[in-house]
Scaffold this motif. Structure first.
Motif, PDB file in Angstrom:
ATOM      1  N   TYR A   1     -54.251 117.337 -49.229  1.00 44.93           N
ATOM      2  CA  TYR A   1     -53.797 118.506 -48.467  1.00 44.93           C
ATOM      3  C   TYR A   1     -53.070 118.043 -47.219  1.00 44.93           C
ATOM      4  CZ  TYR A   1     -53.985 122.502 -45.296  1.00 44.93           C
ATOM      5  OH  TYR A   1     -53.658 123.492 -44.417  1.00 44.93           O
ATOM      6  N   SER A   2     -51.878 118.567 -47.011  1.00 47.90           N
ATOM      7  CA  SER A   2     -51.097 118.260 -45.810  1.00 47.90           C
ATOM      8  C   SER A   2     -50.596 119.560 -45.208  1.00 47.90           C
ATOM      9  CB  SER A   2     -49.905 117.344 -46.148  1.00 47.90           C
ATOM     10  OG  SER A   2     -50.351 116.113 -46.679  1.00 47.90           O
ATOM     11  N   PRO A   3     -50.997 119.902 -43.994  1.00 48.69           N
ATOM     12  CA  PRO A   3     -50.527 121.145 -43.369  1.00 48.69           C
ATOM     13  C   PRO A   3     -49.030 121.087 -43.091  1.00 48.69           C
ATOM     14  CG  PRO A   3     -51.727 119.815 -41.782  1.00 48.69           C
ATOM     15  CD  PRO A   3     -51.911 119.136 -43.107  1.00 48.69           C
ATOM     16  N   THR A   4     -48.378 122.212 -43.237  1.00 47.21           N
ATOM     17  CA  THR A   4     -46.948 122.310 -42.963  1.00 47.21           C
ATOM     18  C   THR A   4     -46.732 122.829 -41.546  1.00 47.21           C
ATOM     19  OG1 THR A   4     -46.772 124.590 -43.758  1.00 47.21           O
ATOM     20  CG2 THR A   4     -46.552 122.828 -45.390  1.00 47.21           C
ATOM     21  N   ILE A   5     -45.486 122.926 -41.154  1.00 47.22           N
ATOM     22  CA  ILE A   5     -45.168 123.434 -39.827  1.00 47.22           C
ATOM     23  C   ILE A   5     -45.622 124.875 -39.667  1.00 47.22           C
ATOM     24  CG2 ILE A   5     -42.848 124.178 -40.512  1.00 47.22           C
ATOM     25  CD1 ILE A   5     -41.906 123.416 -37.700  1.00 47.22           C
ATOM     26  N   TRP A   6     -45.698 125.615 -40.796  1.00 48.74           N
ATOM     27  CA  TRP A   6     -46.122 127.012 -40.738  1.00 48.74           C
ATOM     28  C   TRP A   6     -47.624 127.127 -40.517  1.00 48.74           C
ATOM     29  CZ3 TRP A   6     -42.171 129.847 -39.796  1.00 48.74           C
ATOM     30  CH2 TRP A   6     -40.926 129.491 -40.321  1.00 48.74           C
ATOM     31  N   ASP A   7     -48.388 126.163 -41.023  1.00 48.26           N
ATOM     32  CA  ASP A   7     -49.824 126.115 -40.704  1.00 48.26           C
ATOM     33  C   ASP A   7     -50.039 125.925 -39.207  1.00 48.26           C
ATOM     34  OD1 ASP A   7     -51.363 126.130 -43.346  1.00 48.26           O
ATOM     35  OD2 ASP A   7     -49.881 124.578 -43.728  1.00 48.26           O
ATOM     36  N   TRP A   8     -49.308 124.971 -38.636  1.00 48.16           N
ATOM     37  CA  TRP A   8     -49.464 124.691 -37.211  1.00 48.16           C
ATOM     38  C   TRP A   8     -48.935 125.855 -36.359  1.00 48.16           C
ATOM     39  CZ3 TRP A   8     -52.687 121.081 -35.992  1.00 48.16           C
ATOM     40  CH2 TRP A   8     -52.846 119.951 -36.811  1.00 48.16           C
ATOM     41  N   ALA A   9     -47.850 126.476 -36.813  1.00 47.90           N
ATOM     42  CA  ALA A   9     -47.295 127.598 -36.054  1.00 47.90           C
ATOM     43  C   ALA A   9     -48.275 128.764 -36.003  1.00 47.90           C
ATOM     44  CB  ALA A   9     -45.972 128.038 -36.680  1.00 47.90           C
ATOM     45  N   THR A  10     -48.959 129.029 -37.113  1.00 51.04           N
ATOM     46  CA  THR A  10     -49.933 130.123 -37.132  1.00 51.04           C
ATOM     47  C   THR A  10     -51.117 129.821 -36.232  1.00 51.04           C
ATOM     48  OG1 THR A  10     -49.285 130.519 -39.443  1.00 51.04           O
ATOM     49  CG2 THR A  10     -51.240 131.652 -38.646  1.00 51.04           C
ATOM     50  N   LEU A  11     -51.590 128.579 -36.261  1.00 49.82           N
ATOM     51  CA  LEU A  11     -52.715 128.190 -35.408  1.00 49.82           C
ATOM     52  C   LEU A  11     -52.353 128.295 -33.933  1.00 49.82           C
ATOM     53  CD1 LEU A  11     -55.467 126.924 -34.757  1.00 49.82           C
ATOM     54  CD2 LEU A  11     -54.428 124.663 -35.150  1.00 49.82           C
TER      55      LEU A  11
ATOM     56  N   ILE B   1     -51.388 124.699 -48.720  1.00 49.66           N
ATOM     57  CA  ILE B   1     -52.465 124.883 -49.690  1.00 49.66           C
ATOM     58  C   ILE B   1     -51.983 124.591 -51.097  1.00 49.66           C
ATOM     59  CG2 ILE B   1     -53.709 126.537 -48.266  1.00 49.66           C
ATOM     60  CD1 ILE B   1     -52.485 128.781 -49.890  1.00 49.66           C
ATOM     61  N   ASN B   2     -52.925 124.203 -51.945  1.00 45.21           N
ATOM     62  CA  ASN B   2     -52.623 123.865 -53.332  1.00 45.21           C
ATOM     63  C   ASN B   2     -53.891 124.086 -54.146  1.00 45.21           C
ATOM     64  OD1 ASN B   2     -54.237 121.292 -53.159  1.00 45.21           O
ATOM     65  ND2 ASN B   2     -52.588 120.751 -51.723  1.00 45.21           N
ATOM     66  N   VAL B   3     -53.877 123.686 -55.365  1.00 44.41           N
ATOM     67  CA  VAL B   3     -55.074 123.677 -56.195  1.00 44.41           C
ATOM     68  C   VAL B   3     -55.536 122.234 -56.282  1.00 44.41           C
ATOM     69  CG1 VAL B   3     -56.022 124.140 -58.488  1.00 44.41           C
ATOM     70  CG2 VAL B   3     -54.307 125.679 -57.518  1.00 44.41           C
ATOM     71  N   PRO B   4     -56.744 121.913 -55.799  1.00 47.14           N
ATOM     72  CA  PRO B   4     -57.883 122.799 -55.524  1.00 47.14           C
ATOM     73  C   PRO B   4     -58.046 123.253 -54.070  1.00 47.14           C
ATOM     74  CG  PRO B   4     -58.645 120.560 -55.527  1.00 47.14           C
ATOM     75  CD  PRO B   4     -57.171 120.500 -55.801  1.00 47.14           C
ATOM     76  N   VAL B   5     -57.247 122.738 -53.124  1.00 52.12           N
ATOM     77  CA  VAL B   5     -57.427 123.113 -51.721  1.00 52.12           C
ATOM     78  C   VAL B   5     -56.699 124.439 -51.495  1.00 52.12           C
ATOM     79  CG1 VAL B   5     -57.281 122.351 -49.322  1.00 52.12           C
ATOM     80  CG2 VAL B   5     -57.447 120.664 -51.140  1.00 52.12           C
ATOM     81  N   ALA B   6     -57.360 125.526 -51.877  1.00 49.75           N
ATOM     82  CA  ALA B   6     -56.722 126.844 -51.820  1.00 49.75           C
ATOM     83  C   ALA B   6     -56.982 127.554 -50.497  1.00 49.75           C
ATOM     84  CB  ALA B   6     -57.214 127.713 -52.980  1.00 49.75           C
ATOM     85  N   TRP B   7     -57.817 126.984 -49.633  1.00 49.24           N
ATOM     86  CA  TRP B   7     -58.129 127.638 -48.364  1.00 49.24           C
ATOM     87  C   TRP B   7     -57.343 127.017 -47.214  1.00 49.24           C
ATOM     88  CZ3 TRP B   7     -64.086 128.928 -48.114  1.00 49.24           C
ATOM     89  CH2 TRP B   7     -64.346 129.968 -49.025  1.00 49.24           C
ATOM     90  N   GLY B   8     -57.502 125.739 -46.960  1.00 52.65           N
ATOM     91  CA  GLY B   8     -56.723 125.070 -45.938  1.00 52.65           C
ATOM     92  C   GLY B   8     -57.003 125.564 -44.529  1.00 52.65           C
ATOM     93  N   PHE B   9     -55.933 125.586 -43.711  1.00 51.38           N
ATOM     94  CA  PHE B   9     -56.077 125.929 -42.298  1.00 51.38           C
ATOM     95  C   PHE B   9     -56.544 127.364 -42.093  1.00 51.38           C
ATOM     96  CE2 PHE B   9     -53.507 122.906 -39.382  1.00 51.38           C
ATOM     97  CZ  PHE B   9     -54.236 121.837 -39.858  1.00 51.38           C
ATOM     98  N   ALA B  10     -56.151 128.285 -42.964  1.00 49.30           N
ATOM     99  CA  ALA B  10     -56.416 129.702 -42.719  1.00 49.30           C
ATOM    100  C   ALA B  10     -57.908 129.977 -42.557  1.00 49.30           C
ATOM    101  CB  ALA B  10     -55.832 130.548 -43.848  1.00 49.30           C
ATOM    102  N   ILE B  11     -58.716 129.519 -43.503  1.00 47.99           N
ATOM    103  CA  ILE B  11     -60.146 129.791 -43.429  1.00 47.99           C
ATOM    104  C   ILE B  11     -60.811 128.910 -42.375  1.00 47.99           C
ATOM    105  CG2 ILE B  11     -62.277 129.893 -44.756  1.00 47.99           C
ATOM    106  CD1 ILE B  11     -60.121 131.958 -45.495  1.00 47.99           C
TER     107      ILE B  11
END
Length: 481
Positions: A416-426, A80-90
Motif C-alpha cells: 500500500y502506498s498513499p497517493t497525493i490525494w490521501d495526503w491532501a484529504t488528511l 487503496i487496493n485489494v486487499p488493503v481496501a481501507w487505507g488512510f480513510a479508516i
C-alpha cells in the motif's frame, strides 16, 4: 486587557514550584467575566489569529478540492487496493474519533468526580471534541463509494421494509458517531448558556446583544434557573460518561470481529480507549499551551492544568505500551502461525519503520513525564504533544495497513502506498479542525466564565483574601507558617 487579580501572601507559582491552587493567584469575580468576554467582544483581531485562520482555511480549500475530485473520479484516486481496501480513510477516522475523547472525559467524567482542575480547560476541550468528530465523520462517508446513499445506514421506516444490516460494523460506526456527536453538542451548548448571558451583559452593540440574547435562551441566573441547569448538566454528564468507553470500543470492534491476523483480539476495546484518551489529551496540550500564551491566560490555565494533563498522558501511554506487549505475547502464545507471521512482519517487514516510530512516540517519549521537571517544562510538553499525535496516527495506519497487506494467501499480498490525494484529504481535515477552532475562540467564550467565577470564590475563601473570604479562612491563612 490585563485582568485584575489578587495575589495571596504565599509565594506565587514560578519556575518549578508546585501549584497550591487551581487558579494562578486569586482572580476577582468581575475580572474573570471581563477577561474572557473581552476576547469575544472588544479585543481587536490579532495578526496571529488572522494568520492562523488564513492558513487553516487554505487547507480547507485543499480538502474541498480533494473531495470534489474524489466524487468525480472515485476512490481509485487513493492508494487503496485489494486487499488493503481501507487505507488512510479508516485510519484517519479512528484517529480523529480518538482525539475527541479527551473533551468528553474532561467535561463529563471529571465533572462527576468533582475534579476542579477541569474548569479552565473543559470548554475548549468540548469544542475540540465536536470539531474532531466532524472531521472523523467525513471519512466513512467518502469511503462509501456512493456517499449520496449514506441514509441507507439509518433505520428509517420504508415501504419495502429494508433495514440496515446490523451485523455490519459500518452501521455500528454510524450509531456510535451520531450518538456521540448529539450528546456532545447538547452538553457543550448547555454548559455555555450562563456564559452567553454574561457575554450579552458585556456586549455594547445592538446586534451582538440580539445574537447572544437569543443564544442565552432567556437565562436570568436566578435560583430556579440554576437548579434546573445543574440537574440537566449533571444528567447529560452521566449520559456522556459511558460514551467515553463505548464509542471507541465500538470503533475497535470494527477490527476485532474480523478474522484478519492482527485484528482478531479481545484486547482491542480497552487498548483503543486508552489510545484515544492519550491522543485526546495530547491535543488538549497542543491547544492549551499556545492559547494561554497568546491570550495571556496564565492565571486561568495554570501549570497545574498542564501537569495533570501530562500525568494522564503518562498513565494512558503506559496502558498503550502494555497493549503492545500483550499483542506480542498472544501472537506467540496462541501458536497461530498467521498471528506469529503478522507480528514478525509488523516489526521487521516492509513497514517496520512505522512500528518502531509508534513505539518511540507513544511509549518511550512519554516516559520522560515520570520526572516532575519534564511535566512542568512547557516547551517540552508542547513538543511531546505533537510527537504523541504523530505516534497515534502512525499506530492507526499500522493497524489498518500492516494487517491487510499480507492476507492468508500469498496470492492476495499487496503493498500500500498513499497517493497525493490521501495526503491532501488528511491535511485538509487538519485544516478544517483548526479553522473551526480559530472561529470558536473568537466568537464564543472558550473558558467557562460561571465555573471559573465559582472556583474563584472558593479559592478566595480558602486563602482568606478578597471580598468573599470568610473569617475562618483568614484565620487559617494567618496560622499558616
Amino acid at each position: 486587557m490585563a485582568s485584575e487579580t489578587r495575589q495571596p501572601d504565599d509565594k506565587p507559582e514560578t519556575g518549578f514550584d508546585r501549584p497550591s491552587s487551581v487558579l494562578g493567584g486569586v482572580p476577582s469575580y468581575t475580572s474573570v467575566d471581563t477577561q474572557i468576554s473581552d476576547i469575544v467582544l472588544h479585543r481587536p483581531v490579532k495578526r496571529g489569529w488572522l494568520f492562523g485562520l488564513v492558513i487553516s482555511f487554505t487547507f480547507v480549500m485543499i480538502l474541498l478540492y480533494a473531495i470534489t475530485y474524489l466524487l468525480i473520479k472515485g476512490v481509485g484516486i487513493w492508494g487503496i487496493n485489494v486487499p488493503v481496501a481501507w487505507g488512510f480513510a479508516i485510519a484517519n477516522f479512528v484517529w480523529w474519533v480518538g482525539i475527541g475523547h479527551a473533551g468528553t472525559l474532561i467535561s463529563a467524567v471529571l465533572l462527576l468526580l468533582k475534579q476542579k482542575w477541569r474548569t479552565s480547560i473543559n470548554r475548549f476541550a468540548e469544542a475540540m471534541t465536536l470539531f474532531a468528530v466532524a472531521c472523523a465523520g467525513l471519512f466513512p462517508l467518502i469511503h462509501l463509494g456512493r456517499p449520496w446513499d449514506f441514509y441507507w445506514l439509518i433505520p428509517y421506516p420504508n415501504t419495502m421494509s429494508l433495514w440496515p444490516q446490523f451485523r455490519s460494523p459500518l452501521v455500528w460506526d454510524f450509531f456510535a458517531v451520531s450518538t456521540y456527536l448529539t450528546v456532545s453538542v447538547l452538553f457543550w451548548f448547555l454548559g455555555m448558556v450562563p456564559d452567553l448571558r454574561a457575554v450579552y451583559n458585556q456586549a455594547r452593540t445592538p446586534w451582538k446583544k440580539f445574537i447572544f440574547g437569543i443564544l442565552s435562551l432567556g437565562w436570568r441566573g436566578d435560583a430556579v434557573h440554576w437548579k434546573y441547569y445543574n440537574s440537566a448538566y449533571y444528567l447529560l454528564a452521566a449520559l456522556a460518561t459511558p460514551l467515553v468507553v463505548s464509542v471507541h470500543s465500538i470503533v475497535s470492534l470494527d477490527f476485532a470481529v474480523a478474522i484478519v491476523p492482527g485484528w482478531h483480539s479481545t484486547i482491542f476495546p480497552p487498548y483503543f480507549v486508552a489510545g484515544a484518551i492519550l491522543s485526546g489529551f495530547a491535543m488538549v496540550l497542543t491547544l492549551a499551551i499556545p492559547l494561554r500564551r497568546f491570550y495571556h491566560l496564565e492565571s486561568l490555565v495554570t501549570m497545574r492544568h498542564l501537569e495533570n494533563c501530562a500525568k494522564v498522558i503518562l498513565v494512558t501511554s503506559s496502558i498503550v505500551g502494555y497493549g503492545y506487549c500483550e499483542e506480542a505475547l498472544m501472537a506467540w502464545y496462541s501458536g497461530d502461525p498467521y498471528e506469529k507471521y503478522m507480528y514478525i512482519n509488523r516489526i521487521l517487514g516492509n513497514y517496520g519503520f512505522a512500528f518502531w516510530l509508534l513505539i518511540f512516540c507513544n511509549v518511550l517519549v512519554s516516559q520522560s513525564l515520570w520526572w516532575r521537571k519534564a511535566r512542568l517544562n512547557i516547551g517540552w510538553l508542547f513538543a511531546l504533544s505533537l510527537i504523541v499525535q504523530l505516534g497515534m496516527w502512525t499506530e492507526r495506519v499500522v493497524i489498518v495497513v500492516q494487517s491487510l497487506h499480507r492476507d492468508f494467501m500469498p496470492s492476495a499480498w499487496h503493498m500500500y502506498s498513499p497517493t497525493i490525494w490521501d495526503w491532501a484529504t488528511l491535511t485538509g481535515t487538519i485544516g478544517l479542525f483548526f479553522a473551526l477552532f480559530f472561529l470558536f475562540i473568537r466568537v464564543l467564550p472558550m473558558i467557562s466564565i460561571s465555573e471559573v467565577q465559582e472556583l474563584s470564590k472558593e479559592q478566595e475563601e480558602e486563602t482568606g483574601i478578597g471580598p468573599n473570604a470568610t473569617t475562618s479562612g483568614r484565620s487559617r491563612k494567618e496560622e499558616k507558617p
